[in-house]
Design a protein around this motif. Structure first.
Motif, mmCIF file in Angstrom:
data_model
loop_
_atom_site.group_PDB
_atom_site.id
_atom_site.type_symbol
_atom_site.label_atom_id
_atom_site.label_comp_id
_atom_site.label_asym_id
_atom_site.label_seq_id
_atom_site.Cartn_x
_atom_site.Cartn_y
_atom_site.Cartn_z
ATOM 1 N N ASP A 237 0.836 -1.191 0.000
ATOM 2 C CA ASP A 237 0.000 0.000 0.000
ATOM 3 C C ASP A 237 0.873 1.245 0.000
ATOM 4 N N ASN B 104 -12.524 3.209 -8.996
ATOM 5 C CA ASN B 104 -11.347 3.160 -8.125
ATOM 6 C C ASN B 104 -10.861 4.557 -7.737
ATOM 7 N N ASN C 77 -10.575 6.179 -4.021
ATOM 8 C CA ASN C 77 -9.386 6.864 -3.492
ATOM 9 C C ASN C 77 -9.698 8.249 -2.930
ATOM 10 N N THR D 72 -6.207 0.696 -10.372
ATOM 11 C CA THR D 72 -5.928 1.401 -9.125
ATOM 12 C C THR D 72 -6.600 2.777 -9.040
ATOM 13 N N GLU E 107 -5.499 5.392 -10.494
ATOM 14 C CA GLU E 107 -4.421 6.371 -10.390
ATOM 15 C C GLU E 107 -4.226 7.155 -11.690
ATOM 16 N N ARG F 284 -1.236 -1.356 -13.626
ATOM 17 C CA ARG F 284 0.053 -0.725 -13.350
ATOM 18 C C ARG F 284 1.168 -1.423 -14.107
ATOM 19 N N GLY G 64 -2.802 8.776 -6.564
ATOM 20 C CA GLY G 64 -4.086 8.130 -6.319
ATOM 21 C C GLY G 64 -4.871 8.856 -5.242
#
Ligand code: SF4
Lengths: 217, 256, 481
Positions: free
Chosen positions: A179, C98, C102, C235, C237, C270, C297
């Motif tokens: 993380d 996602n 975040n 993610t 991001e 990623r 993120g």
């Protein structure tokens, strides 16, 4: 304003093009960002750092503090901040800096005051990993903050031997990155620009002075 | 991309067809004559492609498929003579048009099959000549010159023919072949481009001509009359001493 | 730019005050490619600089991939982009879910005006009086800066080159190197004017001057605006590359981070970066990797020492979804590396401004008609020789040559071709499709050229051939002596 449903409907309404599927990822790509067959990751790390102007200090654990103090001396760095990802080393290094007359503080204490953060002479961080094939230091927002690695003119990063991964494939594909929080950051040498007539200048917005302290043995 | 250049099943066939193309019919007559001369010297029976006009490229590359198809069809029907004889084209970009783009031009038309037949028969001239290198060498061609070669874009990047014309040049005694650093960069002709954007087009030529001056060549060779028209035209205007010749003409001179 | 209080650690350089700037307006459709090209070509430095820099970039790119299996890497890059675009709706929704997870607020801008309104609205709502910006082509597309200034927000471009562009009221000349077309002397003159004194005319000193002023901007700005190189679906991001570090500072130091990103930038995972990142940087600057790669993120999390309180991402459509599934879909695979510009022999002469809008070179000649429409942008698709060099270098194998041909066809179909050209080709087609007429016209052509020629050379300005014979002779091949 276009709402989500309308917007996505426009994307969905069109016929789909050919889908070649996901590429086969069983093998790491043969790329400039990977090790070559049989290449030693530490040799490559040193080589790449030399190319991207990162100064590497390969030292045993008991010389880490002295090495860092020497770098601070050379850079004439007075105000120093240390980040969370130094782990167990953070307190000892803070004490060593303070004993050497430096103005040393935890980055978490400095960062909320932007002006103070902007006035730092050096930051000392740990890392989430280092990438041999690209000479990169990997930090996370959780560990070094979002700007911890580039807010000051000098960045010193302490890397443990077992944190060095081969290339980008291993970095992104494996379980290296747990993380990371709100930022996963790769930095490969000093900040640079060649905008003015292609003359390379180091230290544009980020540090011009980057040191990697590789703790080995 | 299937350039099909590997399907060289015509080697040794004594009869060949020569397709002059429109440039050959208007400004590059000598190239066509010389190509014929060389082929005869190499022992081929040469037939001129009667009734063939233009490959349609000027319109095709400008987005006007209708006129392109109309013109290409006339050429296709003239070339489709029921034989299997190789059709030789002394122009890299026309050869590329016929071999690769005619499929598209005649897609779903009555001439689709004919287009495939012709595409298989068409050969860019220098790639055909390169296969005759041994015969060429045995004729002891002789020409003393410092030579630079310019790659035609379509010949190089669509047909992937790079070494063949150089091999032919190397087979000529007395030629010193110089690799120009910008050999593969476009000369700025681009068909209608040269007339649409003359200033840019001329500047593109100039950047290459400078290289030739620097390399002190005295003869510039290419296998595409379009490039030669462009580069030769600019050099002639600038009073450059460098001669420009088509590969076929170089060979014809060397065998004379 | 109004300069607020000086703060510790970041003294303003003496006399620092950025001049008022008006971003140069887009020139489409008021001028032609030829006119715009002429302006750059009339400046010898710009021409030399563009040719030198692009040649250098191409050689760096070639060297970068010389001893790896570049072709397989390009295959993989193409496959990742093609797969992402073929499944764009799904990956986009995954990314949105996602990103929201975040803590990012996601907005939807169907067109350029909407993007401007959304971002201006965020600035008003969040009391943002000043923003620092990191180079973003998407923001150029929507002409963001003038919109922000319209609602009273001070905007400072922080990429060194973009900063110069902004202060000069210019437009970036290249995707990767915005002031490729400017000399050091021009930068020196500009900065000296800003400083109110004569600065040393050295790249290092000039950079230091800009750094000091921009540092102040970073530390005082309320908001930071960036683009994004990729959106990572798994993610949520946003990935951003820079060499100077301004992207990271822009997205980290101010209280609010706003990213404006085209929807096509989505990639699944990623780990796709292990392929796309070396392709992007290797084809962009020839670097193995850019100095800073920032994968953000969302806003600062509780345990983190710094970072923005809010993150907003504005997803930009503006003509992109219309390309999905169609003839020109592959244009969406582009990762904006700029390699096709560097290798383009036309771009090499004319630079980025000639293309009249945001993107130059082959990809600009493709995107401009697609995003601005044939009526306004169709002409630039003609301004290439179809030499194919771009196809050979594109890291994700976009068939630029075919796309350009397709756009030329589309222009014809949509009736946007000038009548004269239309007529000329119609006549040409009618005549040359008949062998006897062909023989007649070529004979007449040969004959008249022969009459005009002296020693086999037509050098006078022949009516009808003037655009050819202005700079070149028409050399008729003659019999050998
Ligand atoms: S089209 Fe290809 S080469 Fe050109 S900018 Fe996009 S990705 Fe790069």
């Amino acid at each position: 304003m276009t709402d989500r449903a309308t917007f996505l409907a426009a994307v969905r309404s069109t016929p789909r093009g050919d889908d070649p599927g996901q590429p086969d990822r069983l093998h790491a790509p043969d790329a400039p960002t990977e090790l070559r067959d049989g290449e030693d990751r530490f040799d490559r790390l040193l080589h790449e750092c030399a190319l991207n102007s990162t100064v590497v200090h390969r030292v045993p654990e008991d010389s880490v503090a002295a090495t860092i103090l020497a770098i601070l001396d050379e850079a004439d760095a007075q105000s120093v901040a240390l980040t969370e990802d130094l782990g167990a080393r953070r307190q000892a290094l803070t004490d060593a800096c303070a004993a050497a007359g430096r103005d040393a503080a935890a980055y978490a204490d400095v960062a909320p005051n932007r002006a103070r953060a902007g006035a730092l002479d050096a930051t000392i961080t740990g890392c989430a990993a280092a990438v041999a094939a690209t000479g990169s230091i990997i930090t996370s927002a959780a560990g070094a903050g979002r700007a911890g690695a580039l807010i000051a003119p000098t960045h010193i990063c302490v890397v443990d031997r077992d944190q060095v991964v081969t290339g980008l494939h291993e970095l992104f594909d494996g379980s290296v990155l747990a993380d990371v929080g709100s930022l996963l950051a790769l930095q490969s040498g000093p900040s640079r620009s060649a905008d003015i007539e292609k003359v390379l200048i180091l230290g544009v917005h980020g540090p011009g002075n980057v040191h990697l302290v590789l703790v080995d043995g | 991309m299937d350039t099909g250049e590997a399907i060289a099943d015509h080697v040794g066939v004594p009869t060949v067809v020569l397709f002059p193309t429109c440039l050959g019919d208007v400004v590059a007559r000598q190239t066509v004559t010389d190509a014929e001369l060389v082929l005869v010297r190499l022992g081929f029976d040469v037939r001129q492609a009667r009734g063939a006009t233009c490959c349609g490229q000027p319109a095709f590359n400008s987005g006007h498929d209708g006129p392109a198809r109309a013109v290409a069809r006339a050429t296709l029907r003239a070339l489709d003579d029921g034989t299997d004889d190789p059709i030789l084209v002394p122009s890299g970009s026309c050869a590329s048009m016929v071999r690769l783009h005619w499929r598209e031009v005649f897609h779903k038309t009555d001439d689709a099959d004919g287009a495939l037949r012709i595409a298989k028969r068409v050969r860019e001239l220098s790639s055909f000549l390169a296969e005759q290198s041994a015969t060429i060498a045995s004729l002891q061609p002789q020409l003393t010159a410092r030579v630079g070669y310019h790659d035609s874009c379509h010949m190089l990047r669509e047909l992937r023919i790079k070494e063949a014309p150089r091999d032919v040049l190397r087979a000529i005694n007395g030629i010193e072949l110089i690799e120009l650093p910008s050999a593969e960069r476009c000369c700025g002709f681009g068909g209608t481009f040269s007339g649409r954007y003359p200033e840019v087009s001329v500047a593109m030529a100039d950047s290459k001509i400078q290289d030739m001056v620097d390399a002190r060549i005295d003869l510039l060779v290419s296998a595409d009359p379009g490039c030669l028209l462009q580069l030769g035209g600019r050099m002639s205007r600038e009073g450059s001493p460098v001669r420009t010749l088509h590969l076929a003409s170089v060979l014809a001179e060397a065998l004379a | 730019m109004s300069v607020r209080e000086d703060i510790g650690g970041s003294p303003l350089p003496d006399g620092w005050a950025a001049p008022a700037h008006q971003p140069g307006a887009f020139e489409l459709p008021t001028t032609t490619f030829e006119e715009r090209a002429h302006r750059t070509m009339a400046r010898p430095f710009a021409r030399r600089a563009i040719a030198g820099a692009t040649d250098h970039a191409v050689s760096l790119t070639q060297a970068r991939f010389a001893d790896v299996d570049h072709e397989t890497l390009r295959d993989q890059g193409r496959q990742i982009r093609a797969h992402a675009i073929a499944n764009l709706p799904d990956y986009l929704e995954q990314w949105i879910a996602n990103a929201e997870q975040n803590g990012t607020t996601v907005y939807f801008a169907a067109d350029e005006g909407e993007a401007r309104r959304i971002i201006a609205g965020i600035c008003v709502d969040e009391n943002i009086a000043s923003v620092v910006k990191s180079k973003s082509m998407a923001s150029e597309e929507v002409a963001l800066n003038s919109a922000l200034e319209g609602v009273g927000v001070d905007v400072v471009e922080t990429d060194l080159g973009e900063f110069v562009v902004q202060a000069m009221g210019d437009r970036p000349g290249h995707v990767i190197a915005p002031i490729l077309h400017r000399t050091k002397d021009e930068v020196h003159e500009l900065f000296s004017k800003m400083a109110g004194r004569d600065l040393p005319n050295e790249a290092e000193e000039l950079t230091a001057f800009a750094r000091a002023g921009l540092r102040h901007a970073f530390l005082t700005a309320d908001g930071g605006i960036t683009g994004g190189n990729f959106l990572i679906a798994e993610t949520g991001e946003v990935m951003l590359v820079t060499n100077e570090g301004n992207g990271r500072l822009t997205s980290s130091v101010p209280r609010v981070h706003i990213a404006l990103v085209g929807i096509e930038k989505v990639i699944p995972r990623r780990r796709d970066l292990a392929v796309l990142l070396p392709l992007l940087t290797g084809h962009g600057t020839g670097q193995q990797i850019t100095t800073y790669v920032s994968i953000t993120g969302g806003p600062r999390r509780d345990a983190e020492p710094d970072g923005p309180e809010q993150t907003h991402v504005v997803l930009l459509d503006a003509g992109r979804s219309a390309l999905l599934g169609g003839e020109f879909e592959e244009a969406l695979h582009c990762i904006r590396c700029g390699a096709c510009q560097n290798v383009c022999p036309v771009y090499r002469q004319v630079g980025g401004h000639a293309y009249g809008w945001v993107y130059g070179g082959p990809i600009g000649a493709v995107l401009t008609p697609l995003f601005r429409g044939q009526a306004e942008g169709g002409e630039v698709a003609q301004a290439t020789t179809l030499c194919g060099a771009c196809d050979d270098i594109c890291p994700v194998r976009i068939p630029l040559h075919d796309l350009l041909l397709g756009l030329r066809r589309q222009r014809d179909e949509q009736g946007e071709v000038p009548r004269r050209e239309q007529m000329a080709f119609a006549v040409w087609g009618a005549v040359w499709s008949r062998p006897w007429l062909y023989r007649m016209t070529t004979a007449v052509g040969r004959g008249s050229l022969g009459l005009l020629a002296r020693d086999g050379v037509v050098s006078s300005r022949v009516p009808g051939l003037r655009r050819w014979t202005d700079g070149r002779n028409l050399v008729l091949e003659r019999r050998r002596r």
